[in-house]
Design an enzyme around this catalytic site. Structure first.
Site, mmCIF file in Angstrom:
data_model
loop_
_atom_site.group_PDB
_atom_site.id
_atom_site.type_symbol
_atom_site.label_atom_id
_atom_site.label_comp_id
_atom_site.label_asym_id
_atom_site.label_seq_id
_atom_site.Cartn_x
_atom_site.Cartn_y
_atom_site.Cartn_z
ATOM 1 N N ARG A 18 0.899 -1.099 0.003
ATOM 2 C CA ARG A 18 -0.188 -0.080 0.030
ATOM 3 C C ARG A 18 0.848 1.169 0.010
ATOM 4 O O ARG A 18 0.241 2.439 -0.268
ATOM 5 C CB ARG A 18 -0.848 -0.013 1.147
ATOM 6 C CG ARG A 18 -2.064 -1.115 1.052
ATOM 7 C CD ARG A 18 -2.754 -1.357 2.351
ATOM 8 N NE ARG A 18 -2.129 -2.248 3.079
ATOM 9 C CZ ARG A 18 -2.449 -2.596 4.442
ATOM 10 N NH1 ARG A 18 -3.788 -2.306 4.825
ATOM 11 N NH2 ARG A 18 -1.868 -3.479 5.166
ATOM 12 N N ASN A 234 0.511 2.009 6.876
ATOM 13 C CA ASN A 234 0.277 1.153 5.696
ATOM 14 C C ASN A 234 0.451 1.943 4.566
ATOM 15 O O ASN A 234 0.650 1.484 3.357
ATOM 16 C CB ASN A 234 -1.049 0.562 5.693
ATOM 17 C CG ASN A 234 -1.134 -0.295 6.998
ATOM 18 O OD1 ASN A 234 -0.143 -1.210 7.253
ATOM 19 N ND2 ASN A 234 -2.076 -0.541 7.745
HETATM 20 C C1 UD1 Z 1 -2.040 -6.900 11.197
HETATM 21 C C2 UD1 Z 1 -2.729 -7.602 12.058
HETATM 22 C C3 UD1 Z 1 -4.104 -6.990 12.535
HETATM 23 C C4 UD1 Z 1 -3.781 -5.580 13.190
HETATM 24 C C5 UD1 Z 1 -2.924 -4.717 12.700
HETATM 25 C C6 UD1 Z 1 -2.291 -3.466 13.306
HETATM 26 C C7 UD1 Z 1 -2.514 -9.968 11.366
HETATM 27 C C8 UD1 Z 1 -2.929 -11.126 10.636
HETATM 28 N N1 UD1 Z 1 -3.239 -8.880 11.321
HETATM 29 O O1 UD1 Z 1 -2.568 -6.427 10.097
HETATM 30 O O2 UD1 Z 1 -5.149 -7.686 13.295
HETATM 31 O O3 UD1 Z 1 -5.128 -4.845 13.610
HETATM 32 O O4 UD1 Z 1 -1.786 -5.503 12.045
HETATM 33 O O5 UD1 Z 1 -1.500 -3.008 12.675
HETATM 34 O O6 UD1 Z 1 -1.629 -10.108 11.996
HETATM 35 N N2 UD1 Z 1 4.807 -8.990 8.206
HETATM 36 C C9 UD1 Z 1 5.803 -10.285 8.077
HETATM 37 N N3 UD1 Z 1 5.582 -11.189 7.209
HETATM 38 C C10 UD1 Z 1 4.326 -11.484 6.619
HETATM 39 C C11 UD1 Z 1 3.368 -10.305 6.802
HETATM 40 C C12 UD1 Z 1 3.671 -9.084 7.417
HETATM 41 O O7 UD1 Z 1 6.872 -9.978 8.647
HETATM 42 O O8 UD1 Z 1 4.398 -12.366 5.863
HETATM 43 C C13 UD1 Z 1 4.888 -7.980 8.857
HETATM 44 C C14 UD1 Z 1 4.869 -6.775 8.287
HETATM 45 O O9 UD1 Z 1 6.029 -6.066 7.552
HETATM 46 C C15 UD1 Z 1 4.312 -5.725 9.235
HETATM 47 C C16 UD1 Z 1 3.525 -6.547 10.120
HETATM 48 O O10 UD1 Z 1 3.888 -8.055 10.046
HETATM 49 O O11 UD1 Z 1 5.461 -5.084 9.918
HETATM 50 C C17 UD1 Z 1 2.016 -6.377 9.925
HETATM 51 O O12 UD1 Z 1 1.843 -6.790 8.761
HETATM 52 P P1 UD1 Z 1 0.707 -6.085 7.909
HETATM 53 O O13 UD1 Z 1 0.389 -6.959 6.555
HETATM 54 O O14 UD1 Z 1 0.908 -4.564 7.749
HETATM 55 O O15 UD1 Z 1 -0.713 -6.541 8.928
HETATM 56 P P2 UD1 Z 1 -1.990 -5.783 9.090
HETATM 57 O O16 UD1 Z 1 -2.747 -6.136 7.798
HETATM 58 O O17 UD1 Z 1 -1.622 -4.268 9.098
HETATM 59 CA CA CA Z 2 0.177 -2.857 9.147
#
Ligand code: UD1
Ligand code: CA
Length: 482
Positions: A18, A234
């Protein structure tokens, strides 16, 4: 002594789609520090025995930044199974097998979460003997966040992601902040059983909550004091919101420390900057990088300083400077461009419309108007008249100009480097100085003036100038009367 029962996992493997950026999301800076730098600093403040970061997208850039910001952090590579659940699963498997304490999980894209909030979360978790404790928040607009679904008794039941939520669940204002404390045992038990059967096709860390509750184990939620503390970045709109909040905190901190800041909304101060008491920062100013400002200085309006050192009582107005040193009571501006390697001595002056670069300008020396001074050293108490230019570049190489002390360079002098002007020397207006000038000499290079009398009436007969000349009858204008 660090807490041997505490590990912190920083998630930074996501694609950050995003943001629509070439740069990895967690490397976008706020207050002069990449987002992940703020998170790693918070992790370090908790003093855990282990800090682990999970990377995947743009892993080389992200892990290089981590190595610089927090060399002690262990970098774990996430494989091609997507999701926060998989990321934490791999981090946990990098912990020593005999680690049996608590794991704090935070995201690299939540830059304002502070150590006190997390320490409170850890204390609540340990106090309650929970298997998982999540930091929650109640938001006016919960779009995009996972919602906390509570059971009939008000206990946490599960978390549902926005993408998977029903209309009734979307109406829940209480969200999962994405920061948690888990017992490592809970993670070891439940992470391997996660699947990717959901709207995102990812292993959701949040599903562990539902699995714990289904197994009859205690899960707690602690609300955060203010929702912005857990604001995630995001997209670039959220990036600017969090940057503005952090800036407001930094500005207020300096105000309370005795700095006058007239317009916080247009003043930007990076985290590493320091400012002395009774300094004034006027509207539209940006103090960036490792800039340090001593007491009683006046900066602005509309001034940008990057990695500069400003001495006591100095003033800099409507100018831009990078990697420059301004000693005590020096003055700069308005409208000057100060490039790296400039050093202005105590009480010295760089006035209006001046550009400098690699220029060491001595104590009390003035460059008041319309000049370029580059690759130059000037002694004390000299004056470079309006329009003085150091011609430092011959098209192939840069050369140095050396000017002594108490020198008077007249207006519109060109100093063709390499060239040296001795102590106490003068130049005549308009000089093009190509040879060294010994101490105490006057350098003249302009041909003596010749007036051709009657030229206008002869060569421009009938013109308004010729008429004016005839009316004046050869007289030069009278001295103005006092
Ligand atoms: C996540 C939470 C959501 C919460 C939100 C708060 C999950 C499934 N959901 O959603 O409940 O409200 O954060 O901000 O956890 N990341 C990894 N590996 C991956 C995917 C993501 O390391 O495979 C890291 C991303 O870099 C990021 C964090 O995890 O720093 C959160 O990932 P993101 O995709 O932003 O999750 P949200 O959709 O925001
Ligand atoms: Ca996030």
């Amino acid at each position: 002594m660090s807490d041997p029962r505490l590990a912190v996992v920083v998630l930074a493997a996501g694609a950050g789609t995003r943001m629509r950026s070439k740069k990895a999301k967690v490397l976008h800076p706020i207050a002069g520090v990449p987002m992940i730098g703020h998170v790693l600093a918070t992790a370090r403040e908790l003093d855990p025995a282990h800090v682990l970061t999970v990377v995947r997208h743009q892993r080389d850039e992200v892990s290089a930044a981590i190595a610089e910001l927090s060399p002690e952090a262990i970098v774990v590579d996430q494989d091609d199974v997507p999701g926060t659940g998989r990321a934490v699963e791999q981090a946990v498997s990098a912990l020593p097998a005999d680690f049996d304490g608590e794991v704090v999980v935070v995201s690299g894209d939540v830059p304002l979460l502070d150590a006190a909030t997390l320490a409170g979360l850890v204390a609540a978790h340990r106090g309650a003997g929970a298997e998982a404790t999540l930091l929650s928040a109640v938001l006016d607009d919960a779009t995009g966040y996972g919602r906390i679904v509570r059971d009939a008794d008000g206990g946490v039941d599960r978390i549902v992601e926005h993408k998977d939520a029903s209309d009734a669940e979307l109406a829940i204002a209480e969200i999962n902040s994405g920061s948690y404390v888990f017992s490592v045992a809970a993670l070891r038990t439940h992470l391997p059983s996660l699947t990717t059967e959901n709207a995102a096709g990812e292993k959701y860390l949040t599903e562990v909550v539902g699995l714990l509750r289904a197994a009859g184990q205690p899960v707690a939620a602690v609300p955060v004091a203010e929702p912005w503390i857990v604001g995630g970045v995001n997209d670039r709109a959220q990036l600017s919101e969090q940057a503005r909040r952090l800036n407001a905190i930094i500005v207020r901190g300096w105000q309370l420390a005795g700095v006058t800041i007239t317009d916080p909304a247009t003043t930007w101060i990076d985290l590493a900057v320091t400012i002395g008491e009774d300094t004034e920062i006027l509207p539209g100013s940006r103090l960036l990088g490792a800039t340090t400002i001593d007491r009683d200085a006046v900066i602005g309006p509309d001034t940008t300083l990057v990695d500069c050192e400003v001495g006591e009582g100095a003033s800099i107005s409507r100018s831009e400077a990078t990697l420059a040193v301004f000693k005590a009571f020096a003055t700069v501006g308005p409208f000057s461009f100060i490039r790296p390697g400039t050093e202005l001595g105590g009480g010295g002056k760089i006035g209006a419309f001046v550009e400098t670069k690699n220029a060491k300008i001595g104590r009390g020396t003035k460059v008041p108007h319309l000049s370029y001074v580059g690759d130059t050293e000037v002694g004390e108490e000299s004056n470079l008249g309006a329009g003085t230019i150091t011609s430092n570049y011959d098209g192939v190489n840069k050369h140095r100009t050396t000017i002594g002390r108490n020198v008077r360079i007249a207006s519109h002098t060109v100093l063709v480097a390499p060239v040296r002007i001795g102590d106490g020397a003068y130049t005549g207006a308009g000089a093009v100085v190509r040879k060294d000038v010994p101490a105490g000499s006057l350098a003249l290079t302009v041909a003596p003036q010749r007036n051709i009398e009657g030229w206008v009436e002869q060569k421009r007969p009938g013109s308004a100038s010729a008429q004016a000349a005839a009316d004046a009858d050869g007289q030069t204008p009278a001295e103005p009367t006092a």
